[in-house]
Write an enzyme that holds these catalytic residues in place. Structure first.
Site, PDB file in Angstrom:
ATOM      1  N   HIS A  90       0.821  -1.218   0.000  1.00 19.24           N
ATOM      2  CA  HIS A  90       0.000   0.000   0.000  1.00 19.24           C
ATOM      3  C   HIS A  90       0.853   1.266   0.000  1.00 19.24           C
ATOM      4  O   HIS A  90       0.339   2.358  -0.267  1.00 19.24           O
ATOM      5  CB  HIS A  90      -1.002  -0.006   1.165  1.00 19.24           C
ATOM      6  CG  HIS A  90      -0.425   0.288   2.512  1.00 19.24           C
ATOM      7  ND1 HIS A  90      -0.133  -0.683   3.442  1.00 19.24           N
ATOM      8  CD2 HIS A  90      -0.104   1.457   3.105  1.00 19.24           C
ATOM      9  CE1 HIS A  90       0.340  -0.133   4.542  1.00 19.24           C
ATOM     10  NE2 HIS A  90       0.365   1.171   4.363  1.00 19.24           N
ATOM     11  N   ASP A 121       0.188  -7.557   1.338  1.00 16.80           N
ATOM     12  CA  ASP A 121       0.589  -6.168   1.526  1.00 16.80           C
ATOM     13  C   ASP A 121       2.107  -6.009   1.601  1.00 16.80           C
ATOM     14  O   ASP A 121       2.632  -5.328   2.485  1.00 16.80           O
ATOM     15  CB  ASP A 121      -0.071  -5.552   2.757  1.00 16.80           C
ATOM     16  CG  ASP A 121      -0.058  -4.023   2.698  1.00 16.80           C
ATOM     17  OD1 ASP A 121       0.453  -3.468   1.703  1.00 16.80           O
ATOM     18  OD2 ASP A 121      -0.543  -3.383   3.652  1.00 16.80           O
ATOM     19  N   SER A 204       4.469   2.779   7.846  1.00 18.02           N
ATOM     20  CA  SER A 204       4.225   1.579   7.052  1.00 18.02           C
ATOM     21  C   SER A 204       5.430   1.238   6.187  1.00 18.02           C
ATOM     22  O   SER A 204       5.981   2.102   5.503  1.00 18.02           O
ATOM     23  CB  SER A 204       3.004   1.779   6.146  1.00 18.02           C
ATOM     24  OG  SER A 204       1.830   1.902   6.904  1.00 18.02           O
TER      25      SER A 204
END
Length: 352
Positions: A90, A121, A204
């Site tokens: 992402h 992911d 992230s």
């Protein structure tokens, strides 16, 4: 046990030695010496723990980078000396090219996408030119990750490159579903590491690191609290375990794609259905190819799956969560409804 940890243990034992003796009749002089020893030991232990933190940060932070895409900003970890960087899918989104900046503040470097794997992911990008002194991170062992271990989260939260937060491993083996809104992949992720270390937007793709300087996971998402309007729940974050990171990254680097996901599938297309009270009541099968796992077992379009193994299925998400703990080739009982009647069948699971 490493030397610094051994020293802390020795200090703790020394501090506690006369506390045991006091119960057996220590003199007042002994008690005073014990109190003095305890007071001296406490700051020593704290200072050594601080030294451990600083040593880990100095060792690992040069391997953590900031990744800038057109519409997103995140973090990444230098995976090897060939310029491969692992991050979240992402973070890269639909982009093919990126600017990468080391946490140590050097000039931005150009990078391109190798491959992305939204189902877990994860993604790998590669620097166009490998700079001198590029340092790959050291990756740990998921089997040794346990509750209570001190961890540091490193990355670029809110664009603050080279930031570090501290916490513990709060739990292991969590299964969480990532929303598709806000750039998420919508993936259901198994065996996640839960941590109290703060994870904010921009973290992230970064590094969750133990005190041995080993990456044990990639911080990926924070829990959201509906009562806070969907805002993050403080102290509840999740990281993809290093075992999955290695599995996916190694395949992408070798083959340019994931050839063996290790993730189970029913091989159907489905949708959540509601009951008469407008509550989620199962997953209606829209497509079930004859050569897929469900199709081979006799499940057909129009059937409504209500249970997989020991888990009740009410939504697509709950079906994904049930399958996340299973492996391709596992045989599982699937309960479904057809024409108002309940039936069950044994299904040999396929692979995503």
């Amino acid at each position: 046990m490493d030397v610094s940890r051994a020293r802390r243990l020795l200090l703790a034992l020394t501090a506690g030695a006369c506390a045991v003796a006091l119960v057996g009749g220590c003199s007042s002089g002994d008690a005073q010496r014990a109190e003095s020893s305890t007071q001296a030991a406490a700051p020593a232990v704290a200072n050594e723990l601080q030294d451990d933190y600083q040593a880990v940060i100095k060792d690992v932070l040069p391997s953590v980078v900031q990744i800038d895409a057109t519409n997103s900003l995140g973090s990444g970890i230098v995976y090897d000396g060939n310029g491969h960087i692992v991050t979240n899918a992402h973070v890269v989104g639909e982009e093919k090219t990126f600017r990468v900046t080391a946490a140590t503040g050097k000039e931005p470097m150009a990078a391109r996408l190798v491959a992305t794997y939204p189902e877990q992911d994860l993604a790998v990008i590669r620097l166009n030119s490998v700079p001198d002194g590029l340092k790959a991170a050291t990756f740990g062992d998921s089997a040794k990750v346990d509750m209570g271990q001190i961890v540091l989260a490193m990355g670029s939260p809110l664009g603050l490159s080279g930031s570090v937060t501290q916490g513990i491993v709060s739990a292991t083996g969590r299964t969480v579903s990532e929303g598709s809104e806000g750039g998420g992949t919508g993936a259901t992720l198994a065996n996640m590491v839960q941590t109290s270390a703060a994870i904010n937007p921009g973290n992230s793709g970064g590094a969750l690191v133990n005190l041995d300087g080993e990456v044990i996971g990639i911080p990926t998402l924070a829990a959201s609290d509906p009562e806070l309007g969907g805002g993050s729940a403080p102290g509840i974050g999740f990281a993809i375990p290093v075992s999955m990171v290695r599995t996916v990254a190694d395949q992408i680097i070798k083959d340019g794609k994931v050839t063996d996901s290790g993730r189970a599938a029913l091989d159907i297309t489905g949708r959540t259905v509601l009951d008469d009270a407008y509550e989620p009541a199962g997953v209606a099968v829209v497509e079930a190819p004859a050569d897929g796992a469900a199709g081979k077992a006799g499940i057909k379009p129009g059937d409504v799956i209500t249970r997989v193994g020991d888990t009740d299925v009410t939504t697509i998400t709950s079906l994904q969560e049930a399958l996340a703990s299973m492996k391709p080739g596992d045989e599982v009982t699937v309960v479904y409804e057809r024409g108002g009647s309940e039936a069950k069948v044994q299904v040999t699971l396929g692979e995503i």
